[in-house]
Scaffold this motif. Structure first.
Motif, PDB file in Angstrom:
ATOM      1  N   ASP A   1       0.811  -1.210   0.000  1.00  0.00           N
ATOM      2  CA  ASP A   1       0.000   0.000   0.000  1.00  0.00           C
ATOM      3  C   ASP A   1       0.846   1.262   0.000  1.00  0.00           C
ATOM      4  O   ASP A   1       1.883   1.323   0.670  1.00  0.00           O
ATOM      5  CB  ASP A   1      -0.898   0.015   1.246  1.00  0.00           C
ATOM      6  CG  ASP A   1      -1.748  -1.231   1.359  1.00  0.00           C
ATOM      7  OD1 ASP A   1      -2.528  -1.489   0.443  1.00  0.00           O
ATOM      8  OD2 ASP A   1      -1.613  -1.955   2.369  1.00  0.00           O
TER       9      ASP A   1
ATOM     10  N   ILE B   1      -0.118   5.515   0.343  1.00  0.00           N
ATOM     11  CA  ILE B   1      -1.213   6.463   0.566  1.00  0.00           C
ATOM     12  C   ILE B   1      -0.639   7.868   0.694  1.00  0.00           C
ATOM     13  O   ILE B   1       0.269   8.106   1.499  1.00  0.00           O
ATOM     14  CB  ILE B   1      -2.005   6.103   1.838  1.00  0.00           C
ATOM     15  CG1 ILE B   1      -2.637   4.713   1.699  1.00  0.00           C
ATOM     16  CG2 ILE B   1      -3.076   7.154   2.129  1.00  0.00           C
ATOM     17  CD1 ILE B   1      -3.313   4.200   2.952  1.00  0.00           C
TER      18      ILE B   1
ATOM     19  N   ARG C   1      -1.656  11.604   1.905  1.00  0.00           N
ATOM     20  CA  ARG C   1      -2.656  12.128   2.846  1.00  0.00           C
ATOM     21  C   ARG C   1      -2.513  13.636   2.993  1.00  0.00           C
ATOM     22  O   ARG C   1      -1.401  14.162   3.075  1.00  0.00           O
ATOM     23  CB  ARG C   1      -2.477  11.470   4.209  1.00  0.00           C
ATOM     24  CG  ARG C   1      -3.346  12.064   5.314  1.00  0.00           C
ATOM     25  CD  ARG C   1      -3.008  11.468   6.669  1.00  0.00           C
ATOM     26  NE  ARG C   1      -3.499  10.105   6.762  1.00  0.00           N
ATOM     27  CZ  ARG C   1      -3.180   9.279   7.749  1.00  0.00           C
ATOM     28  NH1 ARG C   1      -2.343   9.662   8.713  1.00  0.00           N
ATOM     29  NH2 ARG C   1      -3.661   8.061   7.777  1.00  0.00           N
TER      30      ARG C   1
ATOM     31  N   GLU D   1      -7.411  11.188   1.608  1.00  0.00           N
ATOM     32  CA  GLU D   1      -6.359  10.267   1.187  1.00  0.00           C
ATOM     33  C   GLU D   1      -6.550   9.799  -0.243  1.00  0.00           C
ATOM     34  O   GLU D   1      -7.676   9.546  -0.692  1.00  0.00           O
ATOM     35  CB  GLU D   1      -6.333   9.032   2.100  1.00  0.00           C
ATOM     36  CG  GLU D   1      -5.924   9.335   3.516  1.00  0.00           C
ATOM     37  CD  GLU D   1      -5.800   8.086   4.373  1.00  0.00           C
ATOM     38  OE1 GLU D   1      -5.136   8.162   5.411  1.00  0.00           O
ATOM     39  OE2 GLU D   1      -6.377   7.027   4.008  1.00  0.00           O
TER      40      GLU D   1
ATOM     41  N   PRO E   1      -5.315   6.610  -2.085  1.00  0.00           N
ATOM     42  CA  PRO E   1      -4.630   5.336  -1.867  1.00  0.00           C
ATOM     43  C   PRO E   1      -4.266   4.648  -3.177  1.00  0.00           C
ATOM     44  O   PRO E   1      -4.962   4.777  -4.190  1.00  0.00           O
ATOM     45  CB  PRO E   1      -5.686   4.513  -1.125  1.00  0.00           C
ATOM     46  CG  PRO E   1      -6.976   4.992  -1.724  1.00  0.00           C
ATOM     47  CD  PRO E   1      -6.766   6.464  -2.012  1.00  0.00           C
TER      48      PRO E   1
ATOM     49  N   HIS F   1      -3.407   0.669  -3.746  1.00  0.00           N
ATOM     50  CA  HIS F   1      -3.217  -0.657  -3.181  1.00  0.00           C
ATOM     51  C   HIS F   1      -2.801  -1.586  -4.321  1.00  0.00           C
ATOM     52  O   HIS F   1      -3.600  -1.860  -5.219  1.00  0.00           O
ATOM     53  CB  HIS F   1      -4.505  -1.174  -2.532  1.00  0.00           C
ATOM     54  CG  HIS F   1      -5.089  -0.235  -1.527  1.00  0.00           C
ATOM     55  ND1 HIS F   1      -4.465   0.063  -0.332  1.00  0.00           N
ATOM     56  CD2 HIS F   1      -6.238   0.483  -1.535  1.00  0.00           C
ATOM     57  CE1 HIS F   1      -5.217   0.912   0.350  1.00  0.00           C
ATOM     58  NE2 HIS F   1      -6.290   1.183  -0.360  1.00  0.00           N
TER      59      HIS F   1
ATOM     60  N   THR G   1      -7.503   1.673  -6.435  1.00  0.00           N
ATOM     61  CA  THR G   1      -7.264   3.074  -6.113  1.00  0.00           C
ATOM     62  C   THR G   1      -8.589   3.800  -5.951  1.00  0.00           C
ATOM     63  O   THR G   1      -9.623   3.349  -6.446  1.00  0.00           O
ATOM     64  CB  THR G   1      -6.394   3.761  -7.190  1.00  0.00           C
ATOM     65  OG1 THR G   1      -6.014   5.055  -6.725  1.00  0.00           O
ATOM     66  CG2 THR G   1      -7.118   3.871  -8.522  1.00  0.00           C
TER      67      THR G   1
ATOM     68  N   TYR H   1     -10.420   8.523  -0.134  1.00  0.00           N
ATOM     69  CA  TYR H   1     -10.951   8.319   1.210  1.00  0.00           C
ATOM     70  C   TYR H   1     -11.103   9.652   1.927  1.00  0.00           C
ATOM     71  O   TYR H   1     -10.208  10.500   1.868  1.00  0.00           O
ATOM     72  CB  TYR H   1     -10.020   7.440   2.056  1.00  0.00           C
ATOM     73  CG  TYR H   1      -9.744   6.066   1.514  1.00  0.00           C
ATOM     74  CD1 TYR H   1     -10.683   5.362   0.767  1.00  0.00           C
ATOM     75  CD2 TYR H   1      -8.521   5.452   1.763  1.00  0.00           C
ATOM     76  CE1 TYR H   1     -10.425   4.092   0.288  1.00  0.00           C
ATOM     77  CE2 TYR H   1      -8.249   4.179   1.295  1.00  0.00           C
ATOM     78  CZ  TYR H   1      -9.203   3.504   0.552  1.00  0.00           C
ATOM     79  OH  TYR H   1      -8.924   2.242   0.082  1.00  0.00           O
TER      80      TYR H   1
END
Length: 197
Positions: A58, A60, A62, A86, A88, A90, A101, A104
């Motif tokens: 992962d 991320i 932020r 966020e 992301p 993954h 993706t 968040y």
């Protein structure tokens, strides 16, 4: 190639943290923060309706914005409200190499009562849409949703720069919009660095 890209992003971020001036002493007084986190995740087969093992690497990005000044000063819950946004990425490495993706939005409470020890624990929860290209027959759509919650700790290295350790429970499903709908319930362990401003 993905490892090279993640290494390049991390290196650039670390260099920026080293040369950028610090605008705030710590998360107790900052307006916001930027962070980059990386780590590992694995599903828990048998937890809920999860049957497929999926492992991820992962990354991320932020952005955090503090919504309040310190409240409840002098108590065990002294801290600040923070909104986290966020982006992301993954990268699944098991059962096959694929990408997830999305975006968040998380609400966070940053505890500031341990600032003399340079420690800033936090808890968070939230979620958002997630594009999932896993190719699993047990998932009926590529557009999924994630909700998650977790806890973390920031340690202030110098004014404005902190290292992060974090655990999060991470859920993915399509919210009943298609069949089949196997949820992926997983744990993620993340490490990172943040820059307060």
């Amino acid at each position: 190639m993905v490892k090279l890209k993640l290494s390049a992003v991390s290196t650039i971020f670390l260099l920026l943290c080293a040369v950028m001036p610090s605008y705030a002493a710590d998360p107790a007084t900052a307006s916001g923060e930027y962070a980059v986190l990386g780590g590992y995740g694995i599903t828990h087969r048998g937890f809920g309706a999860t049957v497929t093992q999926v492992q991820t690497v992962d990354a991320i990005l932020r952005y955090g914005y503090f919504l309040s000044d310190e409240v409840a000063k002098g108590s065990l819950v002294q801290g600040r409200h923070e909104l986290l946004v966020e982006l992301p990425l993954h990268l699944t490495v098991d059962p096959r190499t694929r990408i997830m993706t999305g975006l968040y939005l998380l609400g966070s409470w940053k505890f500031t009562g341990l600032s003399e020890q340079k420690l800033y624990p936090y808890a968070f929860a939230g979620g958002g849409p997630l594009y999932n290209d896993l190719g699993l027959a047990t998932q009926g759509t590529r557009l999924n949703y994630s909700y998650q919650g977790g806890v973390g700790m920031q340690y202030l290295l110098r004014p404005g720069v902190a290292v992060i350790g974090e655990y999060r429970y991470h859920h993915i499903s399509n919210a009943g919009t298609a069949e089949p709908n196997e949820p992926l319930n997983s744990s993620k362990i993340l490490l990172g660095i943040s820059k307060q401003f």
